[in-house]
Design an enzyme around this catalytic site. Sequence first.
Site, PDB file in Angstrom:
ATOM      1  N   ARG A  95       0.828  -1.197   0.000  1.00 12.42           N
ATOM      2  CA  ARG A  95       0.000   0.000   0.000  1.00 12.42           C
ATOM      3  C   ARG A  95       0.867   1.253   0.000  1.00 12.42           C
ATOM      4  O   ARG A  95       2.089   1.197   0.232  1.00 12.42           O
ATOM      5  CB  ARG A  95      -0.920   0.032   1.208  1.00 12.42           C
ATOM      6  CG  ARG A  95      -0.219   0.233   2.564  1.00 12.42           C
ATOM      7  CD  ARG A  95      -1.217   0.640   3.625  1.00 12.42           C
ATOM      8  NE  ARG A  95      -0.678   0.694   4.974  1.00 12.42           N
ATOM      9  CZ  ARG A  95      -0.064   1.750   5.505  1.00 12.42           C
ATOM     10  NH1 ARG A  95       0.148   2.824   4.761  1.00 12.42           N
ATOM     11  NH2 ARG A  95       0.363   1.710   6.754  1.00 12.42           N
ATOM     12  N   ASN A 143       8.625   6.568   4.972  1.00  8.59           N
ATOM     13  CA  ASN A 143       7.927   7.572   5.781  1.00  8.59           C
ATOM     14  C   ASN A 143       8.414   8.981   5.465  1.00  8.59           C
ATOM     15  O   ASN A 143       8.542   9.349   4.319  1.00  8.59           O
ATOM     16  CB  ASN A 143       8.047   7.215   7.271  1.00  8.59           C
ATOM     17  CG  ASN A 143       6.728   6.753   7.843  1.00  8.59           C
ATOM     18  OD1 ASN A 143       5.687   7.366   7.608  1.00  8.59           O
ATOM     19  ND2 ASN A 143       6.751   5.666   8.580  1.00  8.59           N
ATOM     20  N   ASP A 193       8.933   8.696  12.275  1.00  6.38           N
ATOM     21  CA  ASP A 193       7.816   8.560  11.351  1.00  6.38           C
ATOM     22  C   ASP A 193       7.844   9.753  10.398  1.00  6.38           C
ATOM     23  O   ASP A 193       8.816   9.925   9.665  1.00  6.38           O
ATOM     24  CB  ASP A 193       6.508   8.462  12.145  1.00  6.38           C
ATOM     25  CG  ASP A 193       5.369   7.845  11.354  1.00  6.38           C
ATOM     26  OD1 ASP A 193       5.210   8.177  10.171  1.00  6.38           O
ATOM     27  OD2 ASP A 193       4.609   7.035  11.918  1.00  6.38           O
TER      28      ASP A 193
END
Length: 282
Positions: A95, A143, A193
């Site tokens: 994804r 990320n 992140d």
Amino acid sequence: MTYEVAVRAEAALGEGPTWAADAGLLIWVDILGCRVHTYDPVSGRRTVRTTEQHVGAAKPRTGGGLVLNLRDGIGLVDPDGTFRALHRDPVPGRRANDAAVAPDGSLWAGTMRYDEAPGGGTLSRVTGDGTVTTVLDDVAVSNGTGWSPDGRLMYYVDSPTRRVDVFDYDAGGGGVSGRRTFVTLEEGAGFPDGLTVDAEGCVWVALWGGSALRRYTPDGTLDRVIGLPVPLVTACAFGGAGLTDLYVTTARAGLNAPHPLAGSVLVVPGAGEGLRQPAFQG
């Protein structure tokens, strides 16, 4: 510095806050909820657009509309709301994840496998005509991506490595080289992140599992930590009229007893001075 609640929500995986300066709106997504959100901090007005598949990021386009990093490729939303595919590349078990727009207006779109297998993800450069160039093909969880104020450096996170890396960025050709470690997070601090770069060239990093934001100076020195009440801090971006407010997305997926604010968008007023983010040229 203290936080406030910008948008109280229960996003499964809130991500990718982006300030659309021309519209005066914050754009953010709930990846697993298949939703693209906007928020006007002046009026408090919110909108939600549902996507047909998991959406990793949504960024403004020049002339209006959005570019979406989707599970099966890249999509465009026109100003009138019409959706069309720009590039399709469905891969079973994979994804889209975070994305960012480079100084030249290209989209740098990340992917990952649902099982987060090492080497299952990519980072690709997408131009307005739909040309896709794979820049990194050995990624686990692609990320945060961002550029220095002068556009000469690109910062990048592959979360399981616990590193923020830095590349030399070629503004003319849109390529990167000279990958090296910018900072490494210690055990127990969480995983890096999303990130954003401020006007002083400092790098703000959201800590997944770390309940905090960290700010690193251009030489990699940690100079600020902002603690937050939720463990899964996913990304951050400066916004507001003066680009001084730091908006923070969070998640609640996988938490047995989530904090009431998990999945909300938080804001740290007056956190610093951000950079105006370019729009996707396409």
